[in-house]
Each structure stands twice: as structure tokens, then as C-alpha cells.
Design an enzyme around this catalytic site. Sequence first.
Site, PDB file in Angstrom:
ATOM      1  N   THR A 127      -2.951   5.789 -22.300  1.00  0.00           N
ATOM      2  CA  THR A 127      -2.829   4.457 -21.723  1.00  0.00           C
ATOM      3  C   THR A 127      -1.376   4.024 -21.905  1.00  0.00           C
ATOM      4  OG1 THR A 127      -3.345   3.422 -23.837  1.00  0.00           O
ATOM      5  CG2 THR A 127      -5.195   3.769 -22.332  1.00  0.00           C
ATOM      6  N   LYS A 159      -1.253   0.162 -25.086  1.00  0.00           N
ATOM      7  CA  LYS A 159      -1.582   0.037 -26.510  1.00  0.00           C
ATOM      8  C   LYS A 159      -0.269   0.076 -27.313  1.00  0.00           C
ATOM      9  CE  LYS A 159      -6.216   1.698 -25.576  1.00  0.00           C
ATOM     10  NZ  LYS A 159      -7.219   2.757 -25.738  1.00  0.00           N
ATOM     11  N   TYR A 211       0.849  -1.192   0.000  1.00  0.00           N
ATOM     12  CA  TYR A 211       0.000   0.000   0.000  1.00  0.00           C
ATOM     13  C   TYR A 211       0.877   1.232   0.000  1.00  0.00           C
ATOM     14  CZ  TYR A 211      -5.024  -0.174  -0.031  1.00  0.00           C
ATOM     15  OH  TYR A 211      -6.324  -0.253  -0.460  1.00  0.00           O
ATOM     16  N   GLU A 230      -0.448   4.792  -0.641  1.00  0.00           N
ATOM     17  CA  GLU A 230      -1.234   6.006  -0.918  1.00  0.00           C
ATOM     18  C   GLU A 230      -0.352   7.230  -0.772  1.00  0.00           C
ATOM     19  OE1 GLU A 230      -4.712   6.067   1.522  1.00  0.00           O
ATOM     20  OE2 GLU A 230      -5.736   4.565   0.299  1.00  0.00           O
ATOM     21  N   ASP A 235      -5.639  13.318 -25.595  1.00  0.00           N
ATOM     22  CA  ASP A 235      -5.633  11.928 -25.147  1.00  0.00           C
ATOM     23  C   ASP A 235      -4.936  11.111 -26.236  1.00  0.00           C
ATOM     24  OD1 ASP A 235      -6.187   9.278 -24.649  1.00  0.00           O
ATOM     25  OD2 ASP A 235      -8.299   9.610 -24.136  1.00  0.00           O
ATOM     26  N   ARG A 261      -1.270  -2.823 -18.651  1.00  0.00           N
ATOM     27  CA  ARG A 261      -2.561  -2.133 -18.699  1.00  0.00           C
ATOM     28  C   ARG A 261      -2.536  -1.001 -17.670  1.00  0.00           C
ATOM     29  NH1 ARG A 261      -6.727  -3.266 -21.387  1.00  0.00           N
ATOM     30  NH2 ARG A 261      -5.462  -4.832 -22.392  1.00  0.00           N
TER      31      ARG A 261
HETATM   32  C1  PLP Z   1      -8.228   3.071 -24.988  1.00  0.00           C
HETATM   33  C2  PLP Z   1      -8.557   4.496 -24.801  1.00  0.00           C
HETATM   34  C3  PLP Z   1      -8.808   5.044 -23.527  1.00  0.00           C
HETATM   35  C4  PLP Z   1      -9.113   4.259 -22.296  1.00  0.00           C
HETATM   36  O1  PLP Z   1      -8.403   3.328 -21.842  1.00  0.00           O
HETATM   37  P1  PLP Z   1      -8.843   2.302 -20.704  1.00  0.00           P
HETATM   38  O2  PLP Z   1      -7.535   1.972 -20.130  1.00  0.00           O
HETATM   39  O3  PLP Z   1      -9.555   1.205 -21.401  1.00  0.00           O
HETATM   40  O4  PLP Z   1      -9.738   3.024 -19.739  1.00  0.00           O
HETATM   41  C5  PLP Z   1      -8.956   6.409 -23.409  1.00  0.00           C
HETATM   42  N1  PLP Z   1      -8.893   7.192 -24.479  1.00  0.00           N
HETATM   43  C6  PLP Z   1      -8.698   6.718 -25.702  1.00  0.00           C
HETATM   44  C7  PLP Z   1      -8.634   7.667 -26.850  1.00  0.00           C
HETATM   45  C8  PLP Z   1      -8.537   5.356 -25.910  1.00  0.00           C
HETATM   46  O5  PLP Z   1      -8.377   4.875 -27.145  1.00  0.00           O
END
Ligand code: PLP
Length: 416
Positions: free
Chosen positions: A224, A227, A52, A54, A198, A233
Site C-alpha cells: 500500500t 501506511k 480517463y 485506461e 506484501d 490511499r
Molecule cells: C493493509 C494491508 C493490505 C491491504 O490494503 P488495502 O489498501 O486496505 O486493500 C494488504 N496487505 C497487507 C499485509 C496489509 O497490511
Amino acid sequence: MYDEIRKTDPQLYKAVKGEVLRQQNNLELVASENYASKAVLEALGSVLTNKYAEGYPGRRYYGGCEYVDIAEKLAIDRAKKLFGAEHANVQPHSGTQANIAAYLALIEPGDTVMGLNLSHGGHLSHGHPLNFSGRYFKIVTMNVHKDTELLDYDEAAKVMEKERPRLVMAGASNYSRVWDWKRLKKMADAWKAYLVTDIAHYAGLIAAGIYPSPVEYADVVTTTTHKTLRGPRGGLILSKAVYSKAIDRTNFPGNQGGPLMHAIAAKAVCFREALTPAFTDYQKQVLKNARKLARELQARGYRIVAGGTDCHLMSVDLRAKNVTGKEAEAALYKAGITVNRNTIPYDPQPPMVASGVRIGTPAVTTRGMNDRDMAAIADFFDDAVKHKNEDARLRGIAEKVKGLCARFPVYPGFEK
Ligand SMILES: *Cc1c(COP(=O)(O)O)cnc(C)c1O
């Protein structure tokens, strides 16, 4: 591999083993997926999950954090270096969590946000009515132009003039061309709106310098890590230094409890890998493969949305083949190829059916496939779509796919 699970939990072992084999034997064309390195997996499976912590390095609400502090500081420093960012928060559990923190650091519930239309490639967390974003904020959309399928900046500027959003959320889950971040920053500045970008999908290419980076323009950048970046993840927030306190506070205690220290350690591993020349080479091949695959599909009569791709993904319009996205997704899966259905811009079909599939090359490129293999993949794809109702034929394709995959082992030894 996974001997403890095998001994103690045979039911779960079956699922894990099944997934190992599925990842090995299928062509993974889901654009948001990848294969993390063994070092990333090792960090994820480490004892850091027990801790933990925090708070933030040096400022924790628990004792015993000296080692997890090292891991988190490494992740922060590497993330800043990788993207040239002034501030990094490596704690978000996911991309969506990162977006929640970004919104709440800058604006208040009830404020107006402008994001890309979800059926034009936007993400749930950019304003879907059932998502927190659509419930907390008034959402107005930017759209792609009907003819070019490129973001319509002029229309977006008009929407801004009328609706005065306090925050522009740029970025997408399914937009294959380049975003003009600089222009969006100018547009946001004109109405004193914040610009959040994003880059969940583009992060790996941006880190490698082969897709434009929004870091110098955006107030806050979210992403993220699993990807194109090929890590665990999870989520990551980068920002200008002026927002560092606000971002850190809205992430914890604002939006999350204890950080996932094993995942943060795995992010540190991922960022180190992404700083190597080998990673740049990998991303170049991802792009090369995507462009080759787009051309090969076009040569077989498929229309690619926006005419092609500048990144790792593309949207394939299936209408000319009289097949829906839903049907294609199912047939392709029977043929050993994993994709997801997706709406194309101005899609006549509802999202659950959709007229397209989204495909991407990050995963197949990680396993070593190159431009030559893309022609074979396009053949399998076309064969499966053409014979979508012939199960025996689809099984035959799956065998060929398995043969191709056998030449490119994902995790050698894991299947034992
Ligand atoms: C995949 C994605 C997310 C979210 O990711 P999670 O980890 O599944 O919550 C946010 N924004 C965009 C543009 C994405 O393609």
C-alpha cells in the site's frame, strides 16, 4: 478550509470538519494509519481526477493523456528508484487490488497459496475464506511458533513439502519482527513456487533502509502507499522485469478499469518525499518510538507479542490485565486514543473480541512526537485500560490527550 463544501453541502461539511478535529485531538495509534503531507493532499484534490487514462503512459485508450502521462511516469521512476525495483506498476487502487493482480499474473484460480495465518498477523487478502483470495485459491498457512511467536520456518517448509503451494505470500498486517526474505526465497525455489512479498506495513521503513528489503529476492512485491509510506490511499506493485508484462496486463485490463490519476500523482509526490533524508530520519524515529513505547508498556505489566518490535508496530497482549481487545479498544477511544483490537497468536478469544490490541507509531511520529512522549502515551494507555468502565476518568484522560496533541498540530489552519 473546505469552504466550497461548507457553502454547498453543510451536511457533508460537518463530517469533514469533524474528522479534521478528530485527527487533531486524538492520539492515532492505529498502525496502518498516517497523515499524508499537504502536497499529497493537494495532488489528491487536483483536476487529474477528471481524466480517463485506461492503459499505460504512451499506450492509452484515450486522447489528451500527455499530462497524466508525465505524472504516472514520475511515479513509476521514483518507485523503482526508491525500492531498487526493475518494474513498477503504480495503478492499483489499493493493497488488495495489488495482491489480486500479483496472484493472477503468476498462478491460476484453484492453485494452492501459502500465506501467514490471519490470526497470527496475516492479511485478509492472503487467504480469508470470504475474501477473493480464499475463494479463488486453496490456502495453506504458515504459523508463528507458540513459544517464540516468530514465524516457524521449519514448519512452513514441511507444509510446503506436503501441500506444494505454487505461490508463497509473505508479509503481514501484524508481525513486529523481521522477515527472513532470503530464507523464504530458498524455500520457494525448492518447490518451484513463486515468492510474493506484501510489504504494505513495512514499506516506509524499507524505503528508508531500516527494515530488510525483499526486493532482490521476491518475484513480485506488493504494497500500500498510505501506511508507513505516508502517501495517498492506494497500492503499488514492484516486480522483476520478467513479470512486468504479466503484472501490467493483470492489473489492467485484468482487474481494474481506468486508473485514479489524481491518486497516481499523489503517489509521485509521496515517492519523492520518501527519497529525501528527512524521510529516513522520520522512519528512524518511528522505530525508536515503537521500541520506546513497547518498553514503557512492558514496564507497566503488558506483554508485547514476540517480546518487542523491529518495526513501527506491536501487538499488546491484554490477558494479564483481564481485559479483552474489544473492551480496551472502546475504553481507549473514550480516552482519545485510537487503536484496533487484534488477535494474538493462538488467541483463546474469537477475532471480534480478541485478547490484544495492535498499536503503531507512524502517525504520532509524523506529528512530531518523540521518545519522551511515548512514556506519556503509555501512562494514558495504562490509565484507560485500568479504568475501562469509568467514563468520567476516561473523559479526563481524553482532556490530557487533547492537551498533548495541541502541542503537535497535524494540519495547521485546517480547522478554520
Ligand atoms: C493493509 C494491508 C493490505 C491491504 O490494503 P488495502 O489498501 O486496505 O486493500 C494488504 N496487505 C497487507 C499485509 C496489509 O497490511
